[in-house]
Design a protein around this motif. Sequence first.
Motif, PDB file in Angstrom:
ATOM      1  N   ASP A   1       0.738  -1.283   0.146  1.00  0.00           N
ATOM      2  CA  ASP A   1       0.074   0.060   0.002  1.00  0.00           C
ATOM      3  C   ASP A   1       0.946   1.289  -0.059  1.00  0.00           C
ATOM      4  O   ASP A   1       0.587   2.088  -0.757  1.00  0.00           O
ATOM      5  CB  ASP A   1      -0.837  -0.060   1.124  1.00  0.00           C
ATOM      6  CG  ASP A   1      -1.811  -1.223   1.170  1.00  0.00           C
ATOM      7  OD1 ASP A   1      -2.121  -1.586  -0.077  1.00  0.00           O
ATOM      8  OD2 ASP A   1      -2.534  -1.353   2.141  1.00  0.00           O
TER       9      ASP A   1
ATOM     10  N   GLN B   1       2.330   1.965  -3.293  1.00  0.00           N
ATOM     11  CA  GLN B   1       1.448   2.369  -4.175  1.00  0.00           C
ATOM     12  C   GLN B   1       1.018   3.888  -3.846  1.00  0.00           C
ATOM     13  O   GLN B   1       0.778   4.620  -4.874  1.00  0.00           O
ATOM     14  CB  GLN B   1      -0.050   1.595  -4.373  1.00  0.00           C
ATOM     15  CG  GLN B   1       0.398   0.191  -5.064  1.00  0.00           C
ATOM     16  CD  GLN B   1      -0.876  -0.710  -4.888  1.00  0.00           C
ATOM     17  OE1 GLN B   1      -1.851  -0.425  -4.325  1.00  0.00           O
ATOM     18  NE2 GLN B   1      -0.428  -2.198  -4.897  1.00  0.00           N
TER      19      GLN B   1
ATOM     20  N   ASP C   1       4.125   6.100  -5.271  1.00  0.00           N
ATOM     21  CA  ASP C   1       4.058   5.933  -6.396  1.00  0.00           C
ATOM     22  C   ASP C   1       5.378   6.751  -7.108  1.00  0.00           C
ATOM     23  O   ASP C   1       5.424   7.513  -8.012  1.00  0.00           O
ATOM     24  CB  ASP C   1       2.827   7.191  -6.997  1.00  0.00           C
ATOM     25  CG  ASP C   1       2.625   6.680  -8.587  1.00  0.00           C
ATOM     26  OD1 ASP C   1       3.141   5.643  -9.317  1.00  0.00           O
ATOM     27  OD2 ASP C   1       2.222   7.551  -9.543  1.00  0.00           O
TER      28      ASP C   1
END
Length: 296
Positions: free
Chosen positions: A288, A291, A294
């Motif tokens: 998580d 992501q 990024d």
Amino acid sequence: MFTGLSAFPLTPMNETEIDESAFSRMVSRLADAGVDSIGALGSTGSYAYLTREERKRVAQLAVAAAGTTPVMIGIGSLRTAHVRALAEDAQNAGAAAVLLAPMSYQQLTADEVFGLYETVTRELSVPLCIYDNPGTTHFTFTDELHSRITELPKIGSIKIPGVPLDPAEAAGRVNSLRSQIPSTVTIGVSGDASAAIGLNAGCDVWYSVLAGVLPKPCLALTRASQNDDRKTATALSNRLEPIWELFRTHGSLRVVSAIAEYLSLVESPNLPQPLRGLAEAARSRVADALQQVDLL
């Protein structure tokens, strides 16, 4: 050698052998990304868990895979005789520098630590970085001891722990140390969460755990600070806060191990027992976080 971004990769292994192919690929990946140096066999490289022959082999692999990127090899060990042997192996492998932490089982005195560096530097042909890491060695350097050691030949840099989070206090910490060491010795910050603060406070190099698996965002942060763009460096560090929080909760080694698995750089398991990788719930938080930031 001792400026910019120094990336510290894992040494992936199981209880049978080191994953030489995975290690070489990780080192090549760092060199291709453009890091300024590579630090093999640091704490993230699990040096303390390896035999002399394993460490000798890792040093050879690192230098070969790094190409023209300079490689620093960790040589810390419990006995001075073993450190000297590891220094010889690192130099024979083509290391551009060595990294030495004062490992111990019995608590070391300041004079004993000075004696270690005095003995080792007497025989070196490459520069040495002092590894100040009380979290693993349980030895705390004073600035006075740093001053004594940096007067020895071949001392090129000091790898200090994370700096205070307040920028003014961080600058004071860096300036105080710098005033007591030769101008030829650089100061490098570790403790990745405070790296931007340390670089902005005047540290010359970031000795980075995260850069061993995510070199690009770490390079962007380092270059911003080098270009005196402190605002951007701080913003990039803030963007990585989900990872810094995982470091604080689980320790950087286990988190970068999980990141390396997530990126398919290594297989599982990849840490030396009795160390274990993160539990499944924590791995999900790592995914998580990646992501969320990024910046792969």
